[in-house]
Motif scaffolding. Structure first.
Motif, PDB file in Angstrom:
ATOM      1  N   ARG A   1      -3.881   1.105  -8.314  1.00 29.49           N
ATOM      2  CA  ARG A   1      -3.035   0.195  -7.539  1.00 29.49           C
ATOM      3  C   ARG A   1      -3.705  -0.155  -6.210  1.00 29.49           C
ATOM      4  N   MET A   2      -4.264   0.858  -5.563  1.00 22.87           N
ATOM      5  CA  MET A   2      -4.896   0.652  -4.262  1.00 22.87           C
ATOM      6  C   MET A   2      -6.094  -0.301  -4.386  1.00 22.87           C
ATOM      7  N   VAL A   3      -6.946  -0.060  -5.364  1.00 18.61           N
ATOM      8  CA  VAL A   3      -8.152  -0.876  -5.532  1.00 18.61           C
ATOM      9  C   VAL A   3      -7.784  -2.308  -5.914  1.00 18.61           C
ATOM     10  N   LEU A   4      -6.846  -2.480  -6.842  1.00 20.31           N
ATOM     11  CA  LEU A   4      -6.441  -3.835  -7.242  1.00 20.31           C
ATOM     12  C   LEU A   4      -5.782  -4.580  -6.076  1.00 20.31           C
TER      13      LEU A   4
ATOM     14  N   THR B   1       3.977  -4.747 -12.055  1.00 20.38           N
ATOM     15  CA  THR B   1       3.134  -3.991 -12.978  1.00 20.38           C
ATOM     16  C   THR B   1       2.039  -3.261 -12.219  1.00 20.38           C
ATOM     17  N   ILE B   2       1.464  -3.897 -11.205  1.00 17.09           N
ATOM     18  CA  ILE B   2       0.451  -3.234 -10.382  1.00 17.09           C
ATOM     19  C   ILE B   2       1.044  -2.002  -9.711  1.00 17.09           C
ATOM     20  N   LEU B   3       2.293  -2.103  -9.250  1.00 12.38           N
ATOM     21  CA  LEU B   3       2.939  -0.965  -8.586  1.00 12.38           C
ATOM     22  C   LEU B   3       3.150   0.218  -9.530  1.00 12.38           C
ATOM     23  N   GLN B   4       3.150  -0.033 -10.841  1.00 14.14           N
ATOM     24  CA  GLN B   4       3.351   1.031 -11.823  1.00 14.14           C
ATOM     25  C   GLN B   4       2.062   1.766 -12.169  1.00 14.14           C
TER      26      GLN B   4
ATOM     27  N   ILE C   1       0.819  -1.212   0.000  1.00 15.59           N
ATOM     28  CA  ILE C   1       0.000   0.000   0.000  1.00 15.59           C
ATOM     29  C   ILE C   1       0.853   1.262   0.000  1.00 15.59           C
ATOM     30  N   VAL C   2       1.870   1.345   0.856  1.00 18.60           N
ATOM     31  CA  VAL C   2       2.644   2.588   0.951  1.00 18.60           C
ATOM     32  C   VAL C   2       3.805   2.663  -0.037  1.00 18.60           C
ATOM     33  N   LYS C   3       4.200   1.551  -0.622  1.00 15.30           N
ATOM     34  CA  LYS C   3       5.207   1.485  -1.685  1.00 15.30           C
ATOM     35  C   LYS C   3       6.595   1.981  -1.290  1.00 15.30           C
ATOM     36  N   ASP C   4       6.941   1.950  -0.028  1.00 10.32           N
ATOM     37  CA  ASP C   4       8.262   2.373   0.416  1.00 10.32           C
ATOM     38  C   ASP C   4       8.670   1.478   1.585  1.00 10.32           C
TER      39      ASP C   4
END
Length: 184
Positions: free
Chosen positions: A139-142, A130-133, A41-44
């Motif tokens: 991205r959040m919903v998927l 790919t979702i992160l891109q 979710i936060v990507k970091d």
């Protein structure tokens, strides 16, 4: 009996009595899975670590609210997801598209898979990368739908959006993911 040998119900009972060794044992059992939830979710990495630890602190302070209606891991995961989303919204310009004013179309074939995607050579890591891109709201919903397993009504509550908005965003996110996967 050692703390390491106790089952989760026994550890929870000890945590309700503020037993720090039991809290540490629960942390050790669940930290990797909860880190992965936060990271998606936060990507970091660093923020995910902070979010996960704050989520555990919140869980331990609210442990008396846990009524064993669901598995402890599911209860903890919901706390981590909610904390992650709150953190993300606070620290990023996450904007949910207001689709209630737009016309939208949900296609009958709403799956991700198309005939142009070679499933045999597609790897899970490629799909996750790919979702992160994707755009943040996609991205959040998927992530909530496919990875965390929430249904659309739950996603509406978590993201505080209308059902129509959720459904449209999910459809568009699937389409966007499909197109990006076809490029691989």
């Amino acid at each position: 009996m050692s703390i390491n040998d106790q089952n989760i119900e026994e550890l929870i009972a000890l945590c309700k009595n503020k037993n720090q060794k039991a809290q540490f044992e629960i942390y050790n059992r669940y930290c990797k899975a909860m880190y992965n939830v936060a990271y998606r979710i936060v990507k970091d990495e660093h923020f995910a670590q902070d979010v996960m630890q704050e989520g555990f602190l919140k869980a331990f302070t609210k442990i008396n609210d846990y009524k064993q209606e669901v598995a402890f891991g599911a209860w903890l995961k919901k706390i981590i997801i909610n904390y992650s989303i709150d953190f993300y919204k606070k620290n990023n310009s996450f904007q949910v598209e207001d689709l209630s004013r737009q016309l939208y179309k949900i296609e009958e074939n709403d799956g991700i898979i198309s005939d142009n995607i070679d499933l045999n050579n597609l790897k899970v890591k490629q799909v996750l990368d790919t979702i992160l891109q994707l755009k943040d709201n996609y991205r959040m919903v998927l992530t909530l739908f496919y990875i965390e397993g929430y249904d659309q009504e739950e996603i509406c509550e978590i993201l505080n959006i209308s059902y129509a908005n959720c459904r449209t965003t999910l459809s568009r996110a699937k389409d966007s993911l499909r197109k990006k996967l076809e490029e691989l």
